[in-house]
Design an enzyme around this catalytic site. Sequence first.
Site, mmCIF file in Angstrom:
data_model
loop_
_atom_site.group_PDB
_atom_site.id
_atom_site.type_symbol
_atom_site.label_atom_id
_atom_site.label_comp_id
_atom_site.label_asym_id
_atom_site.label_seq_id
_atom_site.Cartn_x
_atom_site.Cartn_y
_atom_site.Cartn_z
ATOM 1 N N LYS A 181 -12.425 -2.480 1.700
ATOM 2 C CA LYS A 181 -11.702 -1.573 2.600
ATOM 3 C C LYS A 181 -10.194 -1.662 2.364
ATOM 4 O O LYS A 181 -9.397 -1.072 3.082
ATOM 5 C CB LYS A 181 -12.029 -1.902 4.056
ATOM 6 C CG LYS A 181 -13.511 -1.655 4.410
ATOM 7 C CD LYS A 181 -13.771 -1.915 5.852
ATOM 8 C CE LYS A 181 -15.238 -2.099 6.179
ATOM 9 N NZ LYS A 181 -15.983 -0.848 6.327
ATOM 10 N N GLN A 240 -10.673 -3.193 9.704
ATOM 11 C CA GLN A 240 -10.049 -1.855 9.745
ATOM 12 C C GLN A 240 -8.533 -1.937 9.900
ATOM 13 O O GLN A 240 -7.899 -0.929 10.217
ATOM 14 C CB GLN A 240 -10.640 -1.048 10.913
ATOM 15 C CG GLN A 240 -12.120 -0.740 10.754
ATOM 16 C CD GLN A 240 -12.414 0.202 9.589
ATOM 17 O OE1 GLN A 240 -11.563 0.991 9.172
ATOM 18 N NE2 GLN A 240 -13.616 0.112 9.054
ATOM 19 N N ASP A 269 -11.358 -9.614 13.858
ATOM 20 C CA ASP A 269 -12.031 -8.856 12.807
ATOM 21 C C ASP A 269 -11.016 -7.833 12.293
ATOM 22 O O ASP A 269 -10.746 -6.828 12.951
ATOM 23 C CB ASP A 269 -13.272 -8.187 13.414
ATOM 24 C CG ASP A 269 -13.895 -7.149 12.484
ATOM 25 O OD1 ASP A 269 -13.333 -6.878 11.415
ATOM 26 O OD2 ASP A 269 -14.950 -6.595 12.864
ATOM 27 N N CYS A 314 -22.216 1.788 13.201
ATOM 28 C CA CYS A 314 -22.493 0.364 13.480
ATOM 29 C C CYS A 314 -21.818 -0.094 14.772
ATOM 30 O O CYS A 314 -21.337 -1.226 14.871
ATOM 31 C CB CYS A 314 -22.065 -0.539 12.320
ATOM 32 S SG CYS A 314 -22.955 -0.241 10.813
ATOM 33 N N HIS A 320 -17.745 -3.655 16.087
ATOM 34 C CA HIS A 320 -18.736 -3.363 15.043
ATOM 35 C C HIS A 320 -19.893 -4.342 15.219
ATOM 36 O O HIS A 320 -19.694 -5.466 15.689
ATOM 37 C CB HIS A 320 -18.037 -3.595 13.688
ATOM 38 C CG HIS A 320 -18.833 -3.191 12.489
ATOM 39 N ND1 HIS A 320 -19.844 -3.963 11.965
ATOM 40 C CD2 HIS A 320 -18.755 -2.098 11.686
ATOM 41 C CE1 HIS A 320 -20.341 -3.367 10.896
ATOM 42 N NE2 HIS A 320 -19.708 -2.230 10.707
#
Length: 402
Positions: free
Chosen positions: A223, A200, A197, A361, A120
């Site tokens: 999220k 997700q 990261d 993104c 991202h």
Amino acid sequence: MDIQALRAQFPILDQQVNGKPLVYLDNGATTQKPVAVLNALDNYYRTVNSNVHRGAHYLSDEATGQFEGARQTVADFLNASREEILWTKGTTESINMVAQCVARERLQPGDEVLIGTSEHHANIVPWQQACAATGATLKVIPLHDDCSLNQAAFEQLLSSKTKIFAIGHASNALGTLNPVKAMVAKAKAAGAITLVDGAQAVAHFPVDVQDLDVDFYAFSGHKLFGPTGIGVLYGRREQLEAMPPYQTGGEMIETVSFEKSTWNQLPYKFEAGTPNIAGAIGLAAAIAWLRQQDRPALAAHEDALLAHATERAQACDGLKIIGTAANKVSVLSFLLDGGHPADVGMLLDKQGIAVRTGHHCTMPLMDTLGIPGTVRASFSIYNTLEEVDRLFEGLEKVKTFL
Ligand code: PMP
């Protein structure tokens, strides 16, 4: 699993959009919030609202207790200690914090930062800026044809020059899961500082930062069924102790004089100003709620949604799945022959079906694949197999307009 009982806890799902029952398949962008979270936010502002760490009165003590309790909830969720949990605005701020406080301090010309192709922008641009400021070089791990990371190339790119390794746990654009534990171990052996990261990942499966043995782990509350504007940076204690402050001002200091200031202990050294108190409490409510659910059953349900969607996609004329790796979170990214993703998205929206379209993104990933973007259906625990069918019925209608 009683999916209808679960859905009933998400009141926003029960509405009509463009005259059709809403099918919300944009969970990669943000998840919906259960009543437990809505109530926690409402209760906080109705009965507790006050500033934290001031300690002068009952409400302030109460707000501080809930706010610090929320930090402990996140620490338990990630298997970390509470001093290692920093509140941020979200994944973007968490990664920027590391890029500015660690990367810019430690990188030199000749050093390298290593990332993946599918990152991202939030896990690209902060490193690019840190490299530009220090003379270090950004290196990128290429993909196989199925869009999984090329592990042989990763091992070749890793060297004693690699000072930072920053990798997405799961791709927001394609859903691909990266084998982060093995990759972090290799990067660490090469001497790199490691960051994952997790934006997700956290909504889909449990994450244990001790098991991953990672230095930094970032995610966003919104999220994970929590509010917007609140996120987390986990940092290994030694890393955080060695880091200079990110922003300065109130809360993060121990003493201030006009000549000099000294810093507060962890984690407060990184939390200048009044924090997002309600956001932290809301996120803790989301985590507490999630931990009460049968997570293996939820994961199996998401797998079933993805398997059904993939099967229907494979049977759908003119549809091409983008990202066919075996290990994925519940995301289906695709292109429809003759249909620009934006048009497909708009025509689905007319039928009450919410998907995301565009580059997600991840412009460098789209450039690598030679496509302008995709249509992305990202599923969550409250989606149903019938909603997957609605998506494909919707796509058949879309085709008649193309
Ligand atoms: N990384 C990934 C993989 C993401 O999916 C996102 C959100 N789309 C981000 C980072 C940025 O998260 P936020 O906008 O909440 O800061």
